[in-house]
Design a protein around this motif. Structure first.
Motif, PDB file in Angstrom:
ATOM      1  N   ARG A  68       4.709  18.435  -5.750  1.00 18.49           N
ATOM      2  CA  ARG A  68       4.407  17.743  -7.019  1.00 18.49           C
ATOM      3  C   ARG A  68       4.534  16.239  -6.848  1.00 18.49           C
ATOM      4  N   ARG A  69       5.560  15.827  -6.127  1.00 24.22           N
ATOM      5  CA  ARG A  69       5.760  14.396  -5.892  1.00 24.22           C
ATOM      6  C   ARG A  69       4.611  13.818  -5.074  1.00 24.22           C
ATOM      7  N   ARG A  70       4.185  14.557  -4.039  1.00 21.00           N
ATOM      8  CA  ARG A  70       3.083  14.097  -3.202  1.00 21.00           C
ATOM      9  C   ARG A  70       1.799  13.962  -4.028  1.00 21.00           C
ATOM     10  N   LEU A  71       1.520  14.977  -4.866  1.00 15.21           N
ATOM     11  CA  LEU A  71       0.327  14.924  -5.713  1.00 15.21           C
ATOM     12  C   LEU A  71       0.400  13.771  -6.718  1.00 15.21           C
ATOM     13  N   ARG A  72       1.573  13.580  -7.312  1.00 19.11           N
ATOM     14  CA  ARG A  72       1.747  12.491  -8.277  1.00 19.11           C
ATOM     15  C   ARG A  72       1.520  11.140  -7.602  1.00 19.11           C
ATOM     16  N   ARG A  73       2.063  10.994  -6.390  1.00 10.30           N
ATOM     17  CA  ARG A  73       1.893   9.738  -5.656  1.00 10.30           C
ATOM     18  C   ARG A  73       0.428   9.528  -5.270  1.00 10.30           C
ATOM     19  N   GLU A  74      -0.243  10.610  -4.907  1.00 12.09           N
ATOM     20  CA  GLU A  74      -1.665  10.530  -4.549  1.00 12.09           C
ATOM     21  C   GLU A  74      -2.492  10.113  -5.766  1.00 12.09           C
ATOM     22  N   ARG A  75      -2.202  10.749  -6.927  1.00 11.91           N
ATOM     23  CA  ARG A  75      -2.917  10.370  -8.155  1.00 11.91           C
ATOM     24  C   ARG A  75      -2.639   8.918  -8.513  1.00 11.91           C
ATOM     25  N   ASN A  76      -1.398   8.514  -8.346  1.00 12.78           N
ATOM     26  CA  ASN A  76      -1.041   7.124  -8.648  1.00 12.78           C
ATOM     27  C   ASN A  76      -1.766   6.164  -7.710  1.00 12.78           C
ATOM     28  N   LYS A  77      -1.871   6.542  -6.450  1.00 13.78           N
ATOM     29  CA  LYS A  77      -2.570   5.708  -5.468  1.00 13.78           C
ATOM     30  C   LYS A  77      -4.044   5.539  -5.854  1.00 13.78           C
ATOM     31  N   VAL A  78      -4.672   6.647  -6.241  1.00 17.98           N
ATOM     32  CA  VAL A  78      -6.082   6.600  -6.661  1.00 17.98           C
ATOM     33  C   VAL A  78      -6.222   5.746  -7.920  1.00 17.98           C
ATOM     34  N   ALA A  79      -5.331   5.949  -8.888  1.00 23.64           N
ATOM     35  CA  ALA A  79      -5.386   5.177 -10.133  1.00 23.64           C
ATOM     36  C   ALA A  79      -5.172   3.688  -9.869  1.00 23.64           C
ATOM     37  N   ALA A  80      -4.263   3.360  -8.964  1.00 23.01           N
ATOM     38  CA  ALA A  80      -4.004   1.956  -8.638  1.00 23.01           C
ATOM     39  C   ALA A  80      -5.230   1.328  -7.983  1.00 23.01           C
ATOM     40  N   GLU A  81      -5.866   2.065  -7.080  1.00 26.97           N
ATOM     41  CA  GLU A  81      -7.074   1.570  -6.411  1.00 26.97           C
ATOM     42  C   GLU A  81      -8.196   1.350  -7.433  1.00 26.97           C
ATOM     43  N   LYS A  82      -8.343   2.304  -8.350  1.00 31.65           N
ATOM     44  CA  LYS A  82      -9.361   2.190  -9.393  1.00 31.65           C
ATOM     45  C   LYS A  82      -9.079   0.962 -10.272  1.00 31.65           C
ATOM     46  N   CYS A  83      -7.828   0.759 -10.611  1.00 32.75           N
ATOM     47  CA  CYS A  83      -7.437  -0.387 -11.440  1.00 32.75           C
ATOM     48  C   CYS A  83      -7.728  -1.701 -10.720  1.00 32.75           C
ATOM     49  N   ARG A  84      -7.391  -1.755  -9.434  1.00 29.60           N
ATOM     50  CA  ARG A  84      -7.652  -2.982  -8.662  1.00 29.60           C
ATOM     51  C   ARG A  84      -9.154  -3.266  -8.584  1.00 29.60           C
ATOM     52  N   LYS A  85      -9.946  -2.212  -8.370  1.00 31.19           N
ATOM     53  CA  LYS A  85     -11.399  -2.366  -8.278  1.00 31.19           C
ATOM     54  C   LYS A  85     -11.966  -2.854  -9.615  1.00 31.19           C
ATOM     55  N   LYS A  86     -11.500  -2.249 -10.704  1.00 29.50           N
ATOM     56  CA  LYS A  86     -11.959  -2.639 -12.042  1.00 29.50           C
ATOM     57  C   LYS A  86     -11.595  -4.095 -12.340  1.00 29.50           C
ATOM     58  N   ARG A  87     -10.373  -4.491 -11.987  1.00 26.82           N
ATOM     59  CA  ARG A  87      -9.932  -5.868 -12.200  1.00 26.82           C
ATOM     60  C   ARG A  87     -10.780  -6.837 -11.380  1.00 26.82           C
ATOM     61  N   LYS A  88     -11.105  -6.463 -10.140  1.00 25.07           N
ATOM     62  CA  LYS A  88     -11.910  -7.316  -9.272  1.00 25.07           C
ATOM     63  C   LYS A  88     -13.311  -7.493  -9.856  1.00 25.07           C
ATOM     64  N   ILE A  89     -13.903  -6.396 -10.342  1.00 28.18           N
ATOM     65  CA  ILE A  89     -15.224  -6.481 -10.967  1.00 28.18           C
ATOM     66  C   ILE A  89     -15.173  -7.391 -12.195  1.00 28.18           C
ATOM     67  N   HIS A  90     -14.132  -7.238 -12.996  1.00 32.58           N
ATOM     68  CA  HIS A  90     -13.977  -8.085 -14.185  1.00 32.58           C
ATOM     69  C   HIS A  90     -13.844  -9.558 -13.789  1.00 32.58           C
ATOM     70  N   GLU A  91     -13.044  -9.842 -12.760  1.00 31.39           N
ATOM     71  CA  GLU A  91     -12.870 -11.219 -12.298  1.00 31.39           C
ATOM     72  C   GLU A  91     -14.196 -11.795 -11.808  1.00 31.39           C
ATOM     73  N   GLU A  92     -14.964 -10.972 -11.080  1.00 37.06           N
ATOM     74  CA  GLU A  92     -16.264 -11.444 -10.590  1.00 37.06           C
ATOM     75  C   GLU A  92     -17.201 -11.753 -11.754  1.00 37.06           C
ATOM     76  N   ARG A  93     -17.195 -10.905 -12.784  1.00 34.99           N
ATOM     77  CA  ARG A  93     -18.024 -11.167 -13.972  1.00 34.99           C
ATOM     78  C   ARG A  93     -17.607 -12.461 -14.654  1.00 34.99           C
ATOM     79  N   VAL A  94     -16.311 -12.653 -14.793  1.00 32.73           N
ATOM     80  CA  VAL A  94     -15.810 -13.859 -15.446  1.00 32.73           C
ATOM     81  C   VAL A  94     -16.208 -15.095 -14.643  1.00 32.73           C
TER      82      VAL A  94
END
Length: 169
Positions: A100-126
């Motif tokens: 469960r911990r491994r899966l939670r960490r994996e989901r968190n890793k994916v979510a963090a990557e998605k968040c970073r990508k979204k923030r980067k796209i937003h910064e590029e638009r700005v």
């Protein structure tokens, strides 16, 4: 600090609120001697010495209170109280918890990557919007300069015409 002598509050015939003061007095008498003569040789300033003394007195009072409570509880046959300062016991995780911990960490890793990508796209638009607006702003300022120059030329032409024209307005 005080060496050796520890007088429990139960040994005094003082009201409860005066026992801490008496403890501090005993502590000071033991450190500085009975006559009260002492020099501040170990401290660079009097304030530092007083701060250290205050901390020492506080810790002494705490220890005496702990001792008093411990002896009162033991005389009544009650178990000792724990302070919660002990080291926590090590805990061995089960395979299910590890998974469960491994899966939670994996989901968190994916979510963090998605968040970073979204923030980067937003910064590029700005940044792109900033560049576009800056270019537009520069063009508009040039247009304003051009129009002001044209206005000045037209005013001068009107002035010249007013001196030449014979029609009364």
């Amino acid at each position: 600090m005080a060496t050796g002598l520890l007088i429990t509050p139960g040994q005094w015939n003082l009201p409860q609120h005066q026992q801490a003061t008496a403890t501090a007095s005993n502590f000071l008498a033991e450190i500085f001697g009975q006559d009260g003569d002492f020099e501040l040789q170990d401290c660079s300033t009097t304030v530092e010495c007083l701060d250290d003394l205050d901390i020492s007195i506080s810790s002494l009072v705490k220890e005496e209170l702990k001792h008093s409570i411990k002896s009162r509880r033991s005389s009544k046959g009650l178990p000792e109280l724990t302070t919660g300062e002990e080291e926590p016991k090590s805990y061995q995780m089960t395979e299910e918890e590890i998974e469960r911990r491994r899966l939670r960490r994996e989901r968190n890793k994916v979510a963090a990557e998605k968040c970073r990508k979204k923030r980067k796209i937003h910064e590029e638009r700005v940044i792109e919007e900033y560049k576009t607006q800056s270019e537009l702003n520069t063009k508009l300022r040039e247009e304003i300069k051009k129009l002001k120059k044209e206005e000045e030329e037209l005013r001068m032409l009107l002035k010249y015409h007013a001196t030449v024209c014979t029609l009364a307005v």
